[in-house]
Structures are given as C-alpha cells and as structure tokens.
Design a protein around this motif. Structure first.
Motif, PDB file in Angstrom:
ATOM      1  N   ALA A 212      18.004   4.772 -45.178  1.00 57.66           N
ATOM      2  CA  ALA A 212      17.234   6.021 -45.169  1.00 57.66           C
ATOM      3  C   ALA A 212      16.168   5.965 -44.076  1.00 57.66           C
ATOM      4  O   ALA A 212      15.930   6.949 -43.356  1.00 57.66           O
ATOM      5  CB  ALA A 212      16.591   6.247 -46.539  1.00 57.66           C
ATOM      6  N   LYS A 213      15.523   4.820 -43.945  1.00 55.46           N
ATOM      7  CA  LYS A 213      14.518   4.673 -42.891  1.00 55.46           C
ATOM      8  C   LYS A 213      15.157   4.805 -41.506  1.00 55.46           C
ATOM      9  O   LYS A 213      14.613   5.445 -40.592  1.00 55.46           O
ATOM     10  CB  LYS A 213      13.819   3.310 -43.031  1.00 55.46           C
ATOM     11  N   ALA A 214      16.337   4.206 -41.356  1.00 58.46           N
ATOM     12  CA  ALA A 214      17.041   4.311 -40.072  1.00 58.46           C
ATOM     13  C   ALA A 214      17.399   5.766 -39.774  1.00 58.46           C
ATOM     14  O   ALA A 214      17.290   6.221 -38.641  1.00 58.46           O
ATOM     15  CB  ALA A 214      18.299   3.439 -40.091  1.00 58.46           C
ATOM     16  N   ALA A 215      17.813   6.487 -40.800  1.00 55.17           N
ATOM     17  CA  ALA A 215      18.187   7.896 -40.618  1.00 55.17           C
ATOM     18  C   ALA A 215      16.986   8.704 -40.132  1.00 55.17           C
ATOM     19  O   ALA A 215      17.088   9.504 -39.200  1.00 55.17           O
ATOM     20  CB  ALA A 215      18.737   8.464 -41.923  1.00 55.17           C
TER      21      ALA A 215
ATOM     22  N   PRO B 153       6.015   6.033 -43.753  1.00 53.70           N
ATOM     23  CA  PRO B 153       5.484   5.612 -42.443  1.00 53.70           C
ATOM     24  C   PRO B 153       6.497   5.779 -41.306  1.00 53.70           C
ATOM     25  O   PRO B 153       6.108   6.082 -40.167  1.00 53.70           O
ATOM     26  CB  PRO B 153       5.136   4.128 -42.631  1.00 53.70           C
ATOM     27  N   VAL B 154       7.776   5.605 -41.595  1.00 55.72           N
ATOM     28  CA  VAL B 154       8.781   5.774 -40.537  1.00 55.72           C
ATOM     29  C   VAL B 154       8.872   7.249 -40.151  1.00 55.72           C
ATOM     30  O   VAL B 154       8.937   7.599 -38.971  1.00 55.72           O
ATOM     31  CB  VAL B 154      10.161   5.232 -40.985  1.00 55.72           C
ATOM     32  N   VAL B 155       8.869   8.122 -41.144  1.00 57.31           N
ATOM     33  CA  VAL B 155       8.902   9.566 -40.869  1.00 57.31           C
ATOM     34  C   VAL B 155       7.729   9.949 -39.970  1.00 57.31           C
ATOM     35  O   VAL B 155       7.889  10.669 -38.978  1.00 57.31           O
ATOM     36  CB  VAL B 155       8.874  10.355 -42.203  1.00 57.31           C
ATOM     37  N   ARG B 156       6.551   9.423 -40.308  1.00 53.76           N
ATOM     38  CA  ARG B 156       5.369   9.765 -39.488  1.00 53.76           C
ATOM     39  C   ARG B 156       5.457   9.143 -38.096  1.00 53.76           C
ATOM     40  O   ARG B 156       4.995   9.727 -37.114  1.00 53.76           O
ATOM     41  CB  ARG B 156       4.105   9.307 -40.213  1.00 53.76           C
TER      42      ARG B 156
ATOM     43  N   VAL C 103       7.921   8.954 -36.234  1.00 51.87           N
ATOM     44  CA  VAL C 103       8.715   9.793 -35.321  1.00 51.87           C
ATOM     45  C   VAL C 103       8.154  11.215 -35.269  1.00 51.87           C
ATOM     46  O   VAL C 103       8.834  12.142 -34.813  1.00 51.87           O
ATOM     47  CB  VAL C 103      10.222   9.806 -35.701  1.00 51.87           C
ATOM     48  N   GLY C 104       6.922  11.370 -35.740  1.00 54.88           N
ATOM     49  CA  GLY C 104       6.237  12.643 -35.543  1.00 54.88           C
ATOM     50  C   GLY C 104       6.586  13.742 -36.540  1.00 54.88           C
ATOM     51  O   GLY C 104       6.372  14.920 -36.265  1.00 54.88           O
ATOM     52  N   ARG C 105       7.121  13.342 -37.693  1.00 51.60           N
ATOM     53  CA  ARG C 105       7.434  14.340 -38.713  1.00 51.60           C
ATOM     54  C   ARG C 105       6.469  14.169 -39.881  1.00 51.60           C
ATOM     55  O   ARG C 105       5.739  13.182 -39.986  1.00 51.60           O
ATOM     56  CB  ARG C 105       8.873  14.154 -39.249  1.00 51.60           C
ATOM     57  N   GLU C 106       6.531  15.116 -40.822  1.00 45.56           N
ATOM     58  CA  GLU C 106       5.640  15.050 -41.986  1.00 45.56           C
ATOM     59  C   GLU C 106       6.434  14.855 -43.268  1.00 45.56           C
ATOM     60  O   GLU C 106       7.550  15.329 -43.409  1.00 45.56           O
ATOM     61  CB  GLU C 106       4.864  16.350 -42.130  1.00 45.56           C
ATOM     62  N   MET C 107       5.760  14.218 -44.207  1.00 38.93           N
ATOM     63  CA  MET C 107       6.375  14.003 -45.517  1.00 38.93           C
ATOM     64  C   MET C 107       5.233  14.016 -46.517  1.00 38.93           C
ATOM     65  O   MET C 107       4.149  13.511 -46.213  1.00 38.93           O
ATOM     66  CB  MET C 107       7.054  12.634 -45.506  1.00 38.93           C
TER      67      MET C 107
ATOM     68  N   ALA D  65       5.717   0.805 -38.037  1.00 35.70           N
ATOM     69  CA  ALA D  65       5.869   1.454 -39.348  1.00 35.70           C
ATOM     70  C   ALA D  65       6.599   0.569 -40.346  1.00 35.70           C
ATOM     71  O   ALA D  65       6.456   0.734 -41.559  1.00 35.70           O
ATOM     72  CB  ALA D  65       6.604   2.787 -39.189  1.00 35.70           C
ATOM     73  N   VAL D  66       7.410  -0.373 -39.847  1.00 32.28           N
ATOM     74  CA  VAL D  66       8.089  -1.288 -40.756  1.00 32.28           C
ATOM     75  C   VAL D  66       7.387  -2.645 -40.803  1.00 32.28           C
ATOM     76  O   VAL D  66       7.953  -3.632 -41.279  1.00 32.28           O
ATOM     77  CB  VAL D  66       9.599  -1.453 -40.420  1.00 32.28           C
TER      78      VAL D  66
END
Lengths: 338, 338, 338, 338
Positions: free
Chosen positions: A284-287, A328-331, A333-337, C332-333
């Motif tokens: 999921a993090k990779a995605a 943290p991975v989502v953030r 890459v500049g996205r929000e969660m 992030a990881v």
C-alpha cells in the motif's frame, strides 16, 4: 497505420490495398523497402479497422500508430477526472482509503468492522454481498440480504459504500444500495455488464483482469464511457504470472503508466494483489509512492474466523498500523490523508 | 489436509487447531518436526474448508491433499463421458471437427460456409451471434438475428450448431436455437452464467480462460455439473504468456493432463489458440496426436473480408487441406474420422 | 516432508517407503486417508532429497515443509546483513543510490556522468564494461579497457564501483577493478559463475532472472554463500509476464517478501525493471516505500546518443529530480539519504 | 523502420531525425498524421540501430519492420539445413529420437540404459556429465569422469552422444568427447558460451530459455552462426507460465512457427518440457505431428532410484511404448522412423 506486406506480395496487391485506403478518405503511402513493401495510411486509423487488413493473406503485419482507446485517453481529456463517491472525491488532492471485510457475513460483523475502519480513518466502506468464487463449494455471499446490511451500515456511519455487481441483470438492484459499483477482475471483459454499468450514472471501480494488459483494461473502461458514464475508477489488483510466492503479482508499474495515459483515477488493492497479509502494508505504501489515488483494503474484525479471504485480511490493530504507516508516505508525495 | 504452523506458534495453538479438526469429525494428527510443527487432518478434507485455517495468524501454509473438484474427477467417474451434440457424439471413438466462421455475418455467408465445411467433412457448425470484443468499436455480432440464421442453416444442412452465450439472461433464448452452447474464455468464471447453463440439459463447450490454470477450468466445469448438467466439453484455446509471436500460447499439455484427471471430453481450438492461420493445421494435428477428442476451427468463405478474426480463419481450400492432413494423424492414434 | 501416494498404491509400497525414511534416521509417519495414503517424514528433510521419492512411480506428489535454502534464510540468521561496498554500507539505516550509465563508452563520458551523479547524491557508481546483449549485432561493451576507465574514474571521485562479470573465467580480473561485482539476470543460474564469485570475498549484487521465482533467486544466492562469500545483495529488476506496456514487470512484491525471508539486503533496478524512462522515478519511490535498501539506476549524460539502453536512462536533470523526489519517501519510511 | 514521434515533438525534431536517417544512406520518409508525426527509413534498417532512436526523448516508439536475425532466417537461406550428428542426420526426412538418462551416474547404469534405448530404436544417446541444478545441495554431475564414460559407451554402441556444456572454458574438453554439444535453457543467453561454441565446428543443440521468446532463441542461434558454426539444432523444452500442473509449459506452437521462420532443424524435449512422466508420450506424438524433426527424451533403467529428474524419466518398458506409439504419428506426417 503501417501495413507490412509479405515478401511474396506482388505490386498488384499493394495497389489494391492502397486503393482501399484511399476509398475510406485516408491518405495512402507506398514505401517499397529492400526486403519488404510497407504501406501506410494517414488519417484517423480507427476507420481503417473496417478493412480488416490483418486478414489479408498477403499482409504480414499491421502496426497501429494510435492507441485503440479514445474517451479514456489523456490526449483527448488532459485534466484529471475526479470521481465523487458520495461525499468522497477520488482522484484529486486527497488520498482515499476504502476498507472493509471481503464479504458481508452478518449485521454485527459489518457494523463492528465499519466502525473500526472509520475510527482509523477510512473514508469509504467496501464489502461483497455477491461473491465470485473459484470453487462451487465455497461461500457465495449473502446476496440481497447482504446488500441491505451494507447499505444500512453505510448510512448509519455516513460512509459511502462500494460493492461488487456480478451481472448486468443485477445492476438496477445494486445501484439502489451502493454509492459505487465494483466490477471484479473476472468480469473485466463481461461486456454486457460493462454496458449496463455504463448506462447508469453511478461511479464504478473497474478491476484489472488477471490476464489483462493495461490496454485491455483501458478498453474495458472505454466500454463504460462510450455508454455515457465517465465516473470510472481503475483498480490494479494483481496479474497472473509464474511467481507463486504471492497469490497474484501486484503490478504497480501499471499505476504511473496509467496515470500518464488516462485521466481516470487509479486505485490499488494490495489485499487481492498479493494475497498475503504481511505484504499489504508495504505494498500500500508503494502504491501511494508511485502515484495511486487511493487504496482498497480488506479488514476483518477477526480474520481467523473470516468466511473468505481471511489470509489476506488485516485485523483491527493491523489496520491502525496500516493507516499510521501509510500517512507519511502519502504526505511525502504531496498528497493529503486524514 | 496438512497444516504447517509458523515457527513461533505455541503448543496451545496446535492444541486449539487439533480440537477444531476433531470437532468436525476428522482425525487430527500432530507431527512436531525439528523446525516446524505440522498438523494433519484425515478424512474428507473438503469439510475442513469451513474452518478457514489458512486465515489463522499462526498458520504458515495449508496444503490440501485432494483435488478441490469432485464431480468432474475421473476418480469419482472412471469412464469417459460421451457428450451428444445433436446426432454427433463427442468423446468416443470418433474424432469430431466443428467448423464455421467467427461470426454470423449474413444468411448467404453462413449458408455458403456451412456447405463448404460440411462437404469437407465437418460434423458440426460453429459461429457467433453475440461476440465479446476487447474494443467497444469492434463488430459485436448480429445478435438474435444471427442466432436465427444459424439455426436455419444448421437445420437445412442437418448440422448441429454450437454458439456462444454471453449472459445468464440469454441462456433461455440461445438454447432454443442451438444444439450446444459455448462459454467463452472471458466468461469462464462468470459464475452466474455457469449456473444458468448448469440448469439446462443442453451440452456446453466450456473454454479455458486466458489466465486460468487447468484446476480453475475443472472447477468452473464443476459449477455446471453441480447444477445437474453433466454434458460438458472442455476446450483448450490458449493462455496468456510472455510469448508474442502467437496471439495466445495454445497449451496442449493440458489435453493429456485433463484426459487423465477428468472423464469429460476435451477439444482444442487452434484458431484462437494461436491467432495465426499458418499454425492452425499443424496445431490441430498436434492436438489430435496428444489425445484431443475434437477440434473447433474457424473457416471463412473469404477471410480477407471477414468482419472479425480473419487473420486466423482458414479459407475453403485451407479447410480442405486441414481435413486431409488431419485424418492420417487421427487414425495414427487409433481414432476415426469421416 | 509429506508424501502423497497414488490411489492405486498398495500397503507394501507404503511400507517400503516408510522403511527408506527410517533408514535415514528420520521419523516416518503413516496417515491412511479415505481417498489417499499420505506418508510423512519428521526431521531434517533435506537429507530426504537423496531418496528421490518424487521419482517413485507410486508417489503422486512430494510436498516439502521447509524452504530449500538455508544460509540465506532469516530463520538461520535473524539479523539484517549489512554489505559494505567500499565505504558504503548497503542494508542498514542509510538508503543507497548507485547510479551510472548502462555502459562505459569513453573516459570523458564516464567521468562526466560520474561527476553528475556524485554531485546529485549517488554513493556508488555503476557501469558495464562487458555487456550481455540479446542480439549479436548490438554493442558488446569496451571490455577490459572499459573496466580500467571505470576503476580510474571511481578512484578519482572516491566512489566505489559496481560492474557486471559475465563469466567464471573473468572473475579474477574484474575483482581487481571493482568494489562490487554484479551478476546479471541472464546469468542468475550460471552456476559456475555463482561458485567462482562465491570463492572471492568481494561483495556481489545478484540480479533476479527474468523467469526466476523468488525461491530460485534465494537458491542462487545460497550457491554464493555456500562457497563462503556472504556479501550478497539481492536485486529485483523485473520479470517476464504477458504485459507489454513495460519491457519487464518490476515485481516489487518480492521486496517485502524477501526482506521477511532473508537477512540479505535487497535493492531495486527500476531502469531495467520497466525499460521506460518516465517510470523510473515513480517506481524508485515505490521501491523505497516498500522496504528496499537502495536503488540501481541508469543515468547518461545525453541519453539520446547512448550506445545502449538510452530509452530507460535518466538525463542529468532527470537524475536530480529523481534524488529530490526520492528523498522524502525514504525519510517517510524512517531511513536516511544524503 | 517506423519512428513514431511524441505528440509534443516539433517539426525541428522531425527534421533532425530525418537528417540523421539520410546521413546513414537510408531513404527518409515524413508522414505527418492527424495525431502523430510518423517517420520512416527505407533500406537496411539494421544499420539504423546505431542511431539509438528509441532513446530520443521525443520518440514515442520505434517499430522495426524486419526481424532482427539474419543468418538463421529462412529468407536468407530458404532450404532446410540438415545437421549431421555423427552418422545421424537431423532435419531431413528421418525423424530422430535421442534418448538417455538425465545424468551419467555410473558406467554400468550408462551402458545398460544405452543398450535399452538403442534396442528400442533411439539413434542418439544423451546424458549429462555437468548438471546445472537450481539448488546447491542437489547432485551436480560426475564431471569429466562422466564425460569419459559417456564417450566410451557411445563408441561401444556406435551411438553419437549429445551432452551439455556449461561454460565457455569447458568447450574444448567437451568437444573431444561428444558428437554434439548441448546448451541448456539456463545458458541460452550466456553469450560467451554461445560464441565459444560458435568457434567450433561441432553440432550444437540450443535449448530455449524459460523466459525466452522465440525471437530471443533465434537471436541466440544467430550468435553461434555469426561465429561460423551453422550446425545448430533448436530445441523447444518448455517456458515458464502461471500454469503449475506441469513443471513448464511445453510451447509446441513454437515448432511450426520456427519451421517457417528458420532453416535450422527443430527438436522437442517433452521430458523437461512437462516434467511429468505420463505426459511424455502424448506430447512427443504432438511434437511429431506439428513438424518437429526429432525428440530428446529422458530414459532411466530404474527411474525410482535416479539421482535427478526421475519424475519425468521413462523406464525401459515406457520407452518401448514411446517408440511404438510415436512411429505411426511420424509416418502419418510423411516422415520416417526406424
């Protein structure tokens, strides 16, 4: 379109084909090489399909220049499409997590699991009422009763629900109960179903088939858009390869590739994509890292008693860890969660 | 069934699982190894499925001992099943060739092609009225009108007809017009369709999906038999692999493998299986040599104007050569052909 | 090990096999089921291999319980191995980027590219002097001269160099010039080469073969460790599947799977893994997100004149963007990157 | 060669590339379409490879028109090549069966097995002295001693022997002992080995790699012919697919396809190709039916004690049945067999 003739093709064959190209209003091209004669056709090559030149006994190969899909193409529609599932946008700035059990098993199980995933930050609820199963002896879902439970639980918790529809015939019933339809991998080329879903205005998550090339998936989406429904979300969920350590091979390469070729949102299902609980979080993090717009994930209140797909379901603690590690991975890459 | 526990599983976990096995009336076995604890369950392991042991967090792997299919298995039913399509038996001493165009295009085309294949020795007629097509812009078949043409032409020439049914909803209509239904590769796991066909008593040719293991195909057939219809013919028609010189990889290994595992007849479709006209004859001969009960083959009166799949269709002269070359191979393996 | 007998196996066969198991000092188990007799052997099943029970005509299937590899297994060696390439550790807290051109083309090209990647933050330098090429008409590398250039440039810039060795015979020469050897995908099962590299004490990056299951890769690494060299880094670089939109299918699932099964570091090569320049950055980020220890990436000072693999090489600006986008994901990881 | 530019490519880019095509002496073509600009190059496109146009950032795709191989092509050399292994011709009117154990285990085993296969009609003897094995813990062959045994037994019985060579370094030694070399599937792209074998004048059986497309196999053969050795026999022995009921998927489609594209003889190995004893006879018959020039088959005097690959080896009675069932199929396709 480029048409390569067989070495034994005579000039008369070339002339005949060039004339057929002209007759469709395209500009024909003659390119006699040292070992092969090559013909070309300039213009909208999709009209050439009606000539079926690949069937000609003197044609060695036909090489299209353009992609066979159109409405789903980013060339036609450059800006990202954002699909609205209830109040949840998929494909924009926010990264979406849609979670829930493989199957609706009971009202209590559904409600409990929904509360757990909502509390942890999921924005949508997924569960199956009609289950496609490889073996006729496996649990086939609760059917309409499951659908009602799902609808009720979604409404109570204000979570839009996503559920699979298996047949064209069922589309009308399912759209009454769900904010978003799902077409499963085994039905990706069930064209009657694609058309029926295309005639609704309900969003649909279209899962990639296990033997489908990305181009096949985009053409399947094209069926839905061609019927007038442009609320389509593509879902990578693993393809079949020789590798047996995972149940399927989740093909994340398809994510950035599709984001370049199409304007439709792309989500990833690491649960079915790998079939292994321990791989769900890392994949999921990779995605998220390679550009997916969201994740579909299986969560069960107690996987060891799940009626189906327990081996790939996260338990409640696992899902909380999933959300915590994903954010943290989502953030990054500049996205929000949430 | 063999259950391998994770290295960190405690004796209490083993006891818990052994108790659950006992509770189902199976005999539990405890096999503590040097690196892993292994448990076993003796008895009809299909009842164990309800325990979903593969979901248990302390279970590393579940290894079934028995095949998951039953009714299609030769162990349950040792003698070859002969399926009767009209007056044509499939699966006995005679080798059957069922031929015809990819799609019904017109009454004249259908009649002409049927006469050609009959004269050359085909015993059944095949053609599609409903066509599943990867692209929404490709020809989708004549539908009910095509079905009527096909029925009429078959009746005139006394040839039983085989045609594809795409949806559960259409089964009732199609059985009125055809001696044998066909379920295509893309629908091999359309379980609603499998069940609907299972409720008829009409023979059905079930084609292997492009991503289907042989076991998946046998389980799909099991769906049909479980509904009461044992008139099922299995069809190998190519799987998807990395090889691109052929459209699909016709997997003839599946033919003798299936003939050993199941009592159902097995036919081969070298037209879709390879996608290349020049490979149809050699691969049909190979299919006969390794034990197939018959061949499905595409023949068009004039492939270069075929509306679909022309590149893999034989022309009339090609089909006569096909029959002439096939016959000696069929006889070399002790079968008969007209 | 579990041994499933054929239905027709007599009790005498079971007795014979049980006696052979006992004779090796393992504990035999007899499990007569309703449809099959199953035998077991408790103890180190690797010694059972010498019985070749899978060859016995009355044995239907042999199911091993334990993985066939040992030295590479995390069960034997629970802690992460950190491999030291020159002064650069691979497999610890720091995430490593090793960059450079596909092939050494000239001293000027090599020096220029090395400076570019060093300035942007790469910690190691990669380039090929011996190139394995599918076609005999493609550029085959500069050979020993390339090796010398690579060594000199690495020394000047204090960057450890990684380069491929193609043959057992060349190992002695290549270890004189490189801080780390590379065994390419096509040589993953060149066992003579694995053994020769195993006899050095030089680190080696072992790339997964295009048809290799993860288990095959781990067994190939086992060859190297069995010879005494435990400085092995595993590299995922794409497998062959039916998907043609990418040159290979980079299988990132293998990364977290291998991190669980083995103590060896795992790096990813998104350049060969996808074959498409535009996918290199997203897939590198995905690799970092799912637990890879580093990235191998192709960078060329001017890809459009590269002698090989230009279509997948980043240009200098592309590589700077690569580093800039990768760093936040790495952090992030919970890993570090310069 | 056809060069498709990216949509954003300017006219200046097209001009630049057209000038580069002209500079190589090829005739450039400009084909501006409605959605893409397409360029062409007429002439021997193999010289274009040096331009590396696929690396150009403004090139979307390069589509070659001609096959990348030349010396192996039937277009260059229309007549069938007959390769002479000792006194046995491969590729002509006679169908050849080359049989023997997987590995040389002892002089007695080798002699006994050779006598058995000779008596049943095999014309060549095969066995491995150097064995490539996936696991370092498996039997690796007797090496030079095995080679001597094989040579002696072949000489005594007047059977030409075929044996695998694993390394370029060993070629000189192996050619002293064998009438025909074999390059195994794992070494199909060991280019140093291909070149070394190409420098001998000894016939070689080149096996298709498990991930090799037919085009890759033909290019590997091209390496050998390019060094001056045209005594090459191609061997289909199974590719890796998702199907697990067979060890590999024997791809017989490759047989008629290769017979059309190349003048080299093609043989089939159904033992490795399926990995299952019961499939060897039917798949050998299928291979003969679709045009193979011969069969490589594993036979062991007592498979249940074979040191390797026993599960796929025929026993003496099995081999006699193999020959008896194969002969009528060979004759049915107009070939001869003793």
């Amino acid at each position: 379109m480029i048409i390569v003739l067989r070495p034994e093709a005579t000039p008369a064959v070339a002339d005949e084909i060039l004339a057929r190209i002209s007759s469709l209003g395209l500009k024909p091209l003659h390119m006699p090489g040292s070992e092969r004669v090559v013909l070309g056709a300039l213009g909208d090559e999709r009209v050439l399909a009606q000539l079926h030149l690949e069937s000609h006994p003197m044609v060695e190969e036909v090489k299209p220049i353009l992609a066979p899909y159109k409405l789903v193409s980013r060339e036609v529609h450059p800006h990202d499409t954002v699909v609205q599932i209830g109040h949840v946008p998929i494909g924009g700035q926010r990264f979406a997590v849609i979670a829930g059990p493989c199957a609706v098993e009971s009202r209590a199980q559904m409600k409990n699991t929904a509360q757990i995933v909502k509390d942890a930050g999921a924005v949508g609820l997924r569960a199956g009422a009609f289950k496609p199963r490889t073996s006729p002896y496996a649990f086939q879902g609760l059917g309409m009763k499951g659908l009602e439970i799902l609808r009720d639980v979604g409404a109570e918790l204000s979570m839009p629900v996503v559920t699979e529809v298996l047949e064209a015939h069922d589309v009308d019933a399912v759209v009454q109960h769900a904010a978003c339809l799902q077409i499963g991998a085994r039905n990706m080329q069930n064209f009657a179903l694609l058309k029926a879903v295309g005639q609704t205005r309900t969003p649909v998550i279209l899962k990639r088939g296990m033997a489908a090339r990305v181009e096949d998936l985009l053409l399947a989406a094209e069926y839905i858009l061609a019927e007038g429904n442009d609320q389509v979300i593509l879902c990578e969920r693993g393809i079949r390869t020789f590798e047996t350590c995972t149940r399927n091979t989740l093909d994340l390469n398809a994510v950035p590739y599709m984001k370049q070729k199409t304007h439709l949102p792309v989500v990833v299902d690491p649960s079915h994509g790998t079939g292994i609980r321990d791989l769900v979080i890392p994949m999921a993090k990779a995605a998220a890292a390679c550009g997916a717009d969201g994740i579909l994930v299986e969560v069960h209140e107690d996987p060891k008693v799940a009626w189906s797909d327990g081996a790939q379901s996260l338990d409640p603690a696992g899902f909380r860890r999933f959300m915590k590690e994903l954010a943290p991975v989502v953030r990054a890459v500049g996205r929000e969660m949430p």
